[in-house]
Write a protein that holds these residues in place. Structure first.
Motif, PDB file in Angstrom:
ATOM      1  N   TYR A   2       0.847  -1.182   0.000  1.00 37.67           N
ATOM      2  CA  TYR A   2       0.000   0.000   0.000  1.00 37.67           C
ATOM      3  C   TYR A   2       0.882   1.231   0.000  1.00 37.67           C
ATOM      4  CZ  TYR A   2      -3.580  -3.281   1.450  1.00 37.67           C
ATOM      5  OH  TYR A   2      -4.441  -4.346   1.508  1.00 37.67           O
ATOM      6  N   ASP A  19      -3.128   1.022  -3.805  1.00 37.81           N
ATOM      7  CA  ASP A  19      -2.301  -0.160  -3.968  1.00 37.81           C
ATOM      8  C   ASP A  19      -1.130   0.204  -4.877  1.00 37.81           C
ATOM      9  OD1 ASP A  19      -3.294  -0.185  -6.581  1.00 37.81           O
ATOM     10  OD2 ASP A  19      -4.589  -1.908  -6.255  1.00 37.81           O
ATOM     11  N   ALA A 118       4.899  -6.722   8.879  1.00 38.13           N
ATOM     12  CA  ALA A 118       4.765  -5.572   7.976  1.00 38.13           C
ATOM     13  C   ALA A 118       6.012  -4.709   8.097  1.00 38.13           C
ATOM     14  CB  ALA A 118       3.524  -4.752   8.306  1.00 38.13           C
ATOM     15  N   ILE A 135       2.697  -5.621   3.760  1.00 32.64           N
ATOM     16  CA  ILE A 135       2.071  -6.448   4.783  1.00 32.64           C
ATOM     17  C   ILE A 135       2.151  -7.912   4.347  1.00 32.64           C
ATOM     18  CG2 ILE A 135      -0.056  -6.917   6.064  1.00 32.64           C
ATOM     19  CD1 ILE A 135      -0.842  -3.971   5.521  1.00 32.64           C
ATOM     20  N   ASP A 141      -4.860  -6.548   7.058  1.00 25.60           N
ATOM     21  CA  ASP A 141      -4.353  -5.323   6.438  1.00 25.60           C
ATOM     22  C   ASP A 141      -4.968  -4.073   7.054  1.00 25.60           C
ATOM     23  OD1 ASP A 141      -3.176  -7.227   4.829  1.00 25.60           O
ATOM     24  OD2 ASP A 141      -3.772  -6.287   2.944  1.00 25.60           O
TER      25      ASP A 141
END
Length: 160
Positions: A2, A19, A118, A135, A141
């Motif tokens: 992300y 994304d 992460a 992640i 998430d």
């Protein structure tokens, strides 16, 4: 992965989480003018899926993460942590997460039980400063992204 754009003005701004391909996956509505420093996380259709707000009375900076209206975690700064910044994402049960590293430069890892789940890394994308959140598969998430946003709220406060 992300991408979260770092805000140029302050935490009151709205911004999107995308994304890798640049598709908007979440929208963050900063409500800092509210007494509790609150962020609302919405899905692309505008439905609230999570929120983060500051506890007004606590010994150390504490932020509550709510997902689907339910309390999912509290994010707290560790009181004494020499050489590194440390925050805990306290979730119900035994699976708490720890954020450690150079948090002011957005270079840190999130671990559970010593296993990295992460990583957050500052990156330059176009003319805007952003940071990437990678992640591990199978992780929550939304919880991790909300924890990172709580960290942003904590670091943006000059009086803590």
């Amino acid at each position: 992965m992300y991408l979260i754009k770092e805000r140029f003005f302050d935490i009151g701004d709205d911004y999107d989480i995308t994304d890798e391909a640049g598709r908007k996956v979440l929208h963050v509505d900063g409500k800092v003018l509210s007494l509790r420093n609150r962020l609302v996380i919405e899905d692309p259709s505008g439905r609230e899926v999570a929120s983060v707000h500051r506890h007004l009375v606590s010994i150390r900076p504490t932020y509550e993460v709510r997902i689907g209206g339910e309390k999912a975690a509290e994010v707290r700064k560790k009181l004494f942590t020499p050489f590194r910044e440390r925050f805990t994402i306290d979730v119900p049960g035994p699976d708490d997460l720890e954020m450690t590293g150079n948090l002011f430069d957005h270079e840190f890892v999130i671990e559970r039980g010593g296993r990295e789940v992460a990583a957050v890394s500052k990156r330059w994308v176009s003319i805007r400063d952003t940071y990437a959140v990678n992640i591990a598969p199978g992780e929550n998430d939304l919880l991790i992204l909300a924890g990172v946003l709580a960290l942003e709220l904590a670091l943006s406060r000059k009086d803590d």
